[in-house]
Motif scaffolding. Structure first.
Motif, PDB file in Angstrom:
ATOM      1  N   GLY A   1       0.810  -1.203   0.000  1.00  0.00           N
ATOM      2  CA  GLY A   1       0.000   0.000   0.000  1.00  0.00           C
ATOM      3  C   GLY A   1       0.847   1.257   0.000  1.00  0.00           C
ATOM      4  N   ARG A   2       0.186   2.366  -0.277  1.00  0.00           N
ATOM      5  CA  ARG A   2       0.814   3.689  -0.248  1.00  0.00           C
ATOM      6  C   ARG A   2      -0.048   4.559   0.657  1.00  0.00           C
ATOM      7  NH1 ARG A   2       0.154   8.556  -3.176  1.00  0.00           N
ATOM      8  NH2 ARG A   2      -1.594   7.673  -4.332  1.00  0.00           N
ATOM      9  N   ARG A   3       0.543   4.988   1.784  1.00  0.00           N
ATOM     10  CA  ARG A   3      -0.217   5.792   2.747  1.00  0.00           C
ATOM     11  C   ARG A   3      -0.634   7.124   2.128  1.00  0.00           C
ATOM     12  NH1 ARG A   3       3.506   3.638   6.160  1.00  0.00           N
ATOM     13  NH2 ARG A   3       2.652   2.380   7.837  1.00  0.00           N
ATOM     14  N   LEU A   4      -1.888   7.494   2.356  1.00  0.00           N
ATOM     15  CA  LEU A   4      -2.390   8.792   1.925  1.00  0.00           C
ATOM     16  C   LEU A   4      -2.390   9.767   3.103  1.00  0.00           C
ATOM     17  CD1 LEU A   4      -5.339   7.435  -0.224  1.00  0.00           C
ATOM     18  CD2 LEU A   4      -3.103   8.215  -1.032  1.00  0.00           C
ATOM     19  N   ASP A   5      -2.679   9.231   4.287  1.00  0.00           N
ATOM     20  CA  ASP A   5      -2.605   9.980   5.546  1.00  0.00           C
ATOM     21  C   ASP A   5      -2.581   8.944   6.675  1.00  0.00           C
ATOM     22  OD1 ASP A   5      -5.344   9.256   6.160  1.00  0.00           O
ATOM     23  OD2 ASP A   5      -6.003  10.926   4.909  1.00  0.00           O
ATOM     24  N   ASP A   6      -2.740   9.370   7.902  1.00  0.00           N
ATOM     25  CA  ASP A   6      -2.662   8.441   9.040  1.00  0.00           C
ATOM     26  C   ASP A   6      -3.776   7.408   9.053  1.00  0.00           C
ATOM     27  OD1 ASP A   6      -0.395   9.682   9.933  1.00  0.00           O
ATOM     28  OD2 ASP A   6      -1.417  10.888  11.461  1.00  0.00           O
ATOM     29  N   HIS A   7      -4.864   7.663   8.328  1.00  0.00           N
ATOM     30  CA  HIS A   7      -6.030   6.781   8.412  1.00  0.00           C
ATOM     31  C   HIS A   7      -6.464   6.198   7.078  1.00  0.00           C
ATOM     32  CE1 HIS A   7      -6.356   8.086  12.538  1.00  0.00           C
ATOM     33  NE2 HIS A   7      -6.320   9.338  12.118  1.00  0.00           N
ATOM     34  N   SER A   8      -5.682   6.405   6.027  1.00  0.00           N
ATOM     35  CA  SER A   8      -6.074   5.848   4.727  1.00  0.00           C
ATOM     36  C   SER A   8      -4.846   5.527   3.890  1.00  0.00           C
ATOM     37  CB  SER A   8      -6.995   6.814   3.973  1.00  0.00           C
ATOM     38  OG  SER A   8      -6.322   8.004   3.647  1.00  0.00           O
ATOM     39  N   ALA A   9      -5.051   4.608   2.944  1.00  0.00           N
ATOM     40  CA  ALA A   9      -3.971   4.188   2.055  1.00  0.00           C
ATOM     41  C   ALA A   9      -4.560   3.736   0.728  1.00  0.00           C
ATOM     42  CB  ALA A   9      -3.175   3.045   2.693  1.00  0.00           C
ATOM     43  N   GLU A  10      -3.720   3.763  -0.295  1.00  0.00           N
ATOM     44  CA  GLU A  10      -4.091   3.261  -1.618  1.00  0.00           C
ATOM     45  C   GLU A  10      -3.504   1.870  -1.778  1.00  0.00           C
ATOM     46  OE1 GLU A  10      -3.282   4.197  -6.359  1.00  0.00           O
ATOM     47  OE2 GLU A  10      -2.601   5.614  -4.846  1.00  0.00           O
ATOM     48  N   VAL A  11      -4.286   0.943  -2.294  1.00  0.00           N
ATOM     49  CA  VAL A  11      -3.830  -0.419  -2.553  1.00  0.00           C
ATOM     50  C   VAL A  11      -3.003  -0.397  -3.846  1.00  0.00           C
ATOM     51  CG1 VAL A  11      -4.551  -2.790  -3.042  1.00  0.00           C
ATOM     52  CG2 VAL A  11      -5.858  -1.385  -1.410  1.00  0.00           C
ATOM     53  N   VAL A  12      -1.730  -0.768  -3.753  1.00  0.00           N
ATOM     54  CA  VAL A  12      -0.864  -0.773  -4.940  1.00  0.00           C
ATOM     55  C   VAL A  12      -0.394  -2.189  -5.290  1.00  0.00           C
ATOM     56  CG1 VAL A  12      -0.163   1.632  -4.670  1.00  0.00           C
ATOM     57  CG2 VAL A  12       1.228  -0.172  -3.623  1.00  0.00           C
ATOM     58  N   GLY A  13      -1.069  -3.175  -4.739  1.00  0.00           N
ATOM     59  CA  GLY A  13      -0.845  -4.579  -5.071  1.00  0.00           C
ATOM     60  C   GLY A  13      -2.168  -5.185  -5.510  1.00  0.00           C
ATOM     61  N   ILE A  14      -2.117  -6.402  -6.028  1.00  0.00           N
ATOM     62  CA  ILE A  14      -3.334  -7.086  -6.470  1.00  0.00           C
ATOM     63  C   ILE A  14      -3.626  -8.214  -5.490  1.00  0.00           C
ATOM     64  CG2 ILE A  14      -4.480  -8.321  -8.343  1.00  0.00           C
ATOM     65  CD1 ILE A  14      -2.439  -7.051 -10.270  1.00  0.00           C
ATOM     66  N   PRO A  15      -4.812  -8.233  -4.905  1.00  0.00           N
ATOM     67  CA  PRO A  15      -5.155  -9.299  -3.957  1.00  0.00           C
ATOM     68  C   PRO A  15      -5.144 -10.676  -4.616  1.00  0.00           C
ATOM     69  CG  PRO A  15      -6.732  -7.505  -3.850  1.00  0.00           C
ATOM     70  CD  PRO A  15      -5.879  -7.256  -5.051  1.00  0.00           C
ATOM     71  N   VAL A  16      -4.608 -11.629  -3.894  1.00  0.00           N
ATOM     72  CA  VAL A  16      -4.607 -13.007  -4.362  1.00  0.00           C
ATOM     73  C   VAL A  16      -5.661 -13.824  -3.626  1.00  0.00           C
ATOM     74  CG1 VAL A  16      -3.185 -15.096  -4.625  1.00  0.00           C
ATOM     75  CG2 VAL A  16      -2.165 -12.858  -4.991  1.00  0.00           C
TER      76      VAL A  16
END
Length: 197
Positions: free
Chosen positions: A76-91
Motif C-alpha cells: 500500500g501507499r499511505r495517503l494519511d494516518d487513516h487511509s492508504a491506496e492499494v498498490v498490489g493485487i489481492p490473491v
C-alpha cells in the motif's frame, strides 16, 4: 458477469474452500499471507512496474473469510494516518482491488489493518490457477502476452497462481479469455469481486 457464481452463497467460482485450485494453499495453514512483489505488466513486450507502487510504504492487512485469524498483506501507499491506496493485487481477499483507497487502523502489533473501502477505483481482480507444475515464467508470461493489449496488471503468488487486474472497460474481455482457457482445461479462474462497484 465476469465469472460464475455459487448460486447458494453468491460467492465466486472458487468460494468453497477455494475449490481444488486453492485447497492445497489452504492446507499449508498460512495465517498471514503476505506477497511483497510489485505489480507489473507488459508494454511493447517489456515488463514495466505499476507507477504508484514505486511509492509503496506499507503493507495493508485484510481479514480473510478462510478462518478466524487469516490475513492477506498487500502493498500500500499511505495517503494519511487513516487511509492508504492499494498498490498490489489481492490473491486471496475479495472485494478489494488495485488502486482502491481504504481506511486503515493500527493493530495492537502496529500493523496497518484495513477497516473498509473509502473509494472503489472500479478495477476488477481475477485469479488464474494453473494445476500443472511449470518452469519459471511458463504460465504467467503467456498470460501476460495474451492480455497485453488490454492493459492488465499482474502479480504472482507463485508459478501456478497469478492475480490479474483489469480496468472496467476490459473486464468482460479478460473474463471471456480466462473462461475460454478454463474450457480447454488450461487453468481455473475466479473473480475477486463479489459486489458491484
Amino acid at each position: 458477469m465476469y465469472a460464475r457464481r455459487n448460486a447458494r452463497t453468491g460467492q465466486g467460482h472458487f468460494a468453497r474452500s477455494r475449490t481444488r485450485a486453492f485447497s492445497r494453499l489452504s492446507s499449508l495453514a498460512f495465517v498471514h499471507r503476505e506477497h511483497p512483489s510489485r505489480v507489473v505488466r507488459l508494454q511493447r513486450g517489456q515488463l514495466v512496474g505499476y507507477p504508484p507502487a514505486e511509492a509503496e510504504d506499507c503493507t495493508i492487512w485484510f481479514a480473510l473469510d478462510d478462518g478466524p485469524d487469516e490475513w492477506e498483506g498487500i502493498l500500500g501507499r499511505r495517503l494519511d494516518d487513516h487511509s492508504a491506496e492499494v498498490v498490489g493485487i489481492p490473491v486471496f481477499a475479495y472485494d478489494v482491488n488495485l488502486a482502491d483507497r481504504v481506511t486503515i487502523v493500527k493493530s495492537a502489533e502496529g500493523a496497518d489493518v484495513s477497516s473498509g473501502i473509502l473509494l472503489d477505483a472500479g478495477n476488477l481482480t481475477f485469479r488464474a490457477y494453473f494445476e500443472t507444475a511449470s518452469e519459471p515464467g511458463e504460465n504467467w508470461r503467456p498470460l501476460m502476452t495474451d492480455l497485453e493489449n488490454l492493459g492488465c496488471w499482474f502479480d504472482t503468488w507463485d508459478e501456478n497462481l497469478v492475480a490479474v487486474s483489469a480496468a472496467p472497460e476490459h473486464a468482460q474481455e479478460v473474463a471471456n479469455y480466462l473462461s475460454m482457457r478454463q474450457g480447454r482445461n488450461e487453468l481455473q479462474y475466479e473473480t475477486g469481486r463479489l459486489r458491484r462497484p
